[in-house]
Design a protein around this motif. Structure first.
Motif, short mmCIF file in Angstrom:
data_model
loop_
_atom_site.label_atom_id
_atom_site.label_comp_id
_atom_site.label_asym_id
_atom_site.label_seq_id
_atom_site.Cartn_x
_atom_site.Cartn_y
_atom_site.Cartn_z
N VAL A 123 0.87 -1.17 0.00
CA VAL A 123 0.00 0.00 0.00
C VAL A 123 0.91 1.22 0.00
N LEU A 124 0.36 2.36 -0.40
CA LEU A 124 1.14 3.59 -0.44
C LEU A 124 1.20 4.24 0.94
N PRO A 125 2.16 5.12 1.17
CA PRO A 125 2.19 5.87 2.43
C PRO A 125 0.87 6.60 2.65
N GLY A 126 0.32 6.49 3.84
CA GLY A 126 -0.94 7.14 4.15
C GLY A 126 -2.17 6.31 3.82
N GLN A 127 -2.01 5.23 3.06
CA GLN A 127 -3.14 4.37 2.75
C GLN A 127 -3.38 3.38 3.89
N THR A 128 -4.62 2.95 4.01
CA THR A 128 -4.97 1.96 5.03
C THR A 128 -4.27 0.64 4.77
N VAL A 129 -3.65 0.08 5.80
CA VAL A 129 -2.97 -1.20 5.69
C VAL A 129 -3.78 -2.25 6.45
N PRO A 130 -4.07 -3.40 5.85
CA PRO A 130 -4.83 -4.43 6.57
C PRO A 130 -4.01 -5.04 7.70
N ILE A 131 -4.66 -5.22 8.85
CA ILE A 131 -3.99 -5.74 10.04
C ILE A 131 -4.75 -6.96 10.55
N ALA A 132 -4.08 -8.11 10.57
CA ALA A 132 -4.69 -9.34 11.06
C ALA A 132 -4.56 -9.41 12.58
N THR A 133 -5.65 -9.73 13.25
CA THR A 133 -5.65 -9.80 14.70
C THR A 133 -5.71 -11.23 15.22
N LYS A 134 -5.90 -12.19 14.31
CA LYS A 134 -6.04 -13.58 14.72
C LYS A 134 -5.74 -14.48 13.53
N GLY A 135 -5.16 -15.64 13.77
CA GLY A 135 -4.91 -16.57 12.68
C GLY A 135 -3.59 -17.30 12.85
N ILE A 136 -3.23 -18.05 11.82
CA ILE A 136 -1.96 -18.78 11.78
C ILE A 136 -1.09 -18.16 10.70
N PHE A 137 0.15 -17.81 11.04
CA PHE A 137 1.02 -17.08 10.12
C PHE A 137 2.44 -17.64 10.14
N THR A 138 3.08 -17.58 8.98
CA THR A 138 4.47 -17.99 8.85
C THR A 138 5.33 -16.74 8.72
N LEU A 139 6.28 -16.59 9.62
CA LEU A 139 7.12 -15.40 9.65
C LEU A 139 8.58 -15.76 9.41
N SER A 140 9.26 -14.94 8.63
CA SER A 140 10.68 -15.17 8.36
C SER A 140 11.52 -14.80 9.58
N ALA A 141 12.79 -15.16 9.54
CA ALA A 141 13.69 -14.85 10.66
C ALA A 141 13.80 -13.35 10.89
N ALA A 142 13.56 -12.55 9.83
CA ALA A 142 13.63 -11.09 9.97
C ALA A 142 12.56 -10.53 10.89
N ALA A 143 11.53 -11.33 11.18
CA ALA A 143 10.44 -10.88 12.03
C ALA A 143 10.67 -11.20 13.49
N THR A 144 11.80 -11.85 13.82
CA THR A 144 12.04 -12.29 15.18
C THR A 144 13.20 -11.55 15.83
N GLY A 145 13.17 -11.46 17.14
CA GLY A 145 14.23 -10.83 17.92
C GLY A 145 14.02 -11.14 19.39
#
Length: 203
Positions: A123-145
């Motif tokens: 999405v462009l800057p300032g546009q609404t971004v969809p946000i998931a609040t529940k579910g099952i997701f696969t995240l890369s190592a870049a998403a962890t810390g």
């Protein structure tokens, strides 16, 4: 690359919030970057004032140089309701399903290429971004810390919208880690999502 969220995911659209834009300043300059504007970033509400106008208009350098005769006022529309990358100790609203970016991998503005924007899950800057609040997701190592993520354990928000391990019964736990793994090139072919990943159940 700005895709922390890998292809395998299961969620219901009724659990997706389509109300907020990523705060100004966290958008990616282009889709080769990985930062708070990536997808798969856990976010918290920064501005939830519903007394504001539905759309705000203002001067934005993203529109380009306006110092020309007869151009008039270049007013850029944006959603005034904002989220920002969550920090350690916060309980975020959810995780972003799209990246927020100004340009593609070639530096071409996504403002002028909506097809490419959709292909890049952006999405462009300032546009609404969809946000998931529940579910099952696969995240890369870049998403962890932070603390290591353990199968069967919980996970909590870390700085810059990442997640780290926490005891399953912790008040800050956002869900459960249900699996980990890694991807590697096969048969001499490049692997776009090479590296470690984790599968989590949010909510």
């Amino acid at each position: 690359m700005a895709l922390r969220l890998l292809p395998f995911r299961q969620y219901n659209e009724q659990d997706v919030v389509n109300m907020f834009a990523l705060t100004d300043g966290e958008a990616l300059d282009d889709t080769t970057q990985d930062s708070e504007g990536s997808n798969g970033v856990f976010v918290s509400v920064k501005d939830g004032n519903f007394n504001q106008e539905v759309v705000s208009y203002g001067v934005n350098s993203y529109l380009g140089n306006e110092a020309y005769p007869h151009v008039g006022a270049g007013m850029y529309p944006s959603n005034p309701l904002e989220v920002e990358a969550a920090s350690s100790g916060e309980v975020p609203l959810g995780l972003t399903l799209n990246q927020t970016a100004k340009a593609d991998e070639n530096g071409e503005k996504l403002l002028y290429n909506t097809t490419k924007k959709e292909e890049l899950q952006a999405v462009l800057p300032g546009q609404t971004v969809p946000i998931a609040t529940k579910g099952i997701f696969t995240l890369s190592a870049a998403a962890t810390g932070g603390n290591a993520l353990a199968i069967g354990g919980g996970f909590e928000a870390q700085d810059n919208g990442k997640i780290g391990g926490v005891a399953a019964g912790s008040a800050l736990s956002l869900g459960t880690v249900i699996g980990t793994g890694s991807r590697a090139p096969q048969g001499g072919n490049l692997e776009q999502f090479e590296g470690g990943y984790v599968i989590v159940k949010l909510g």
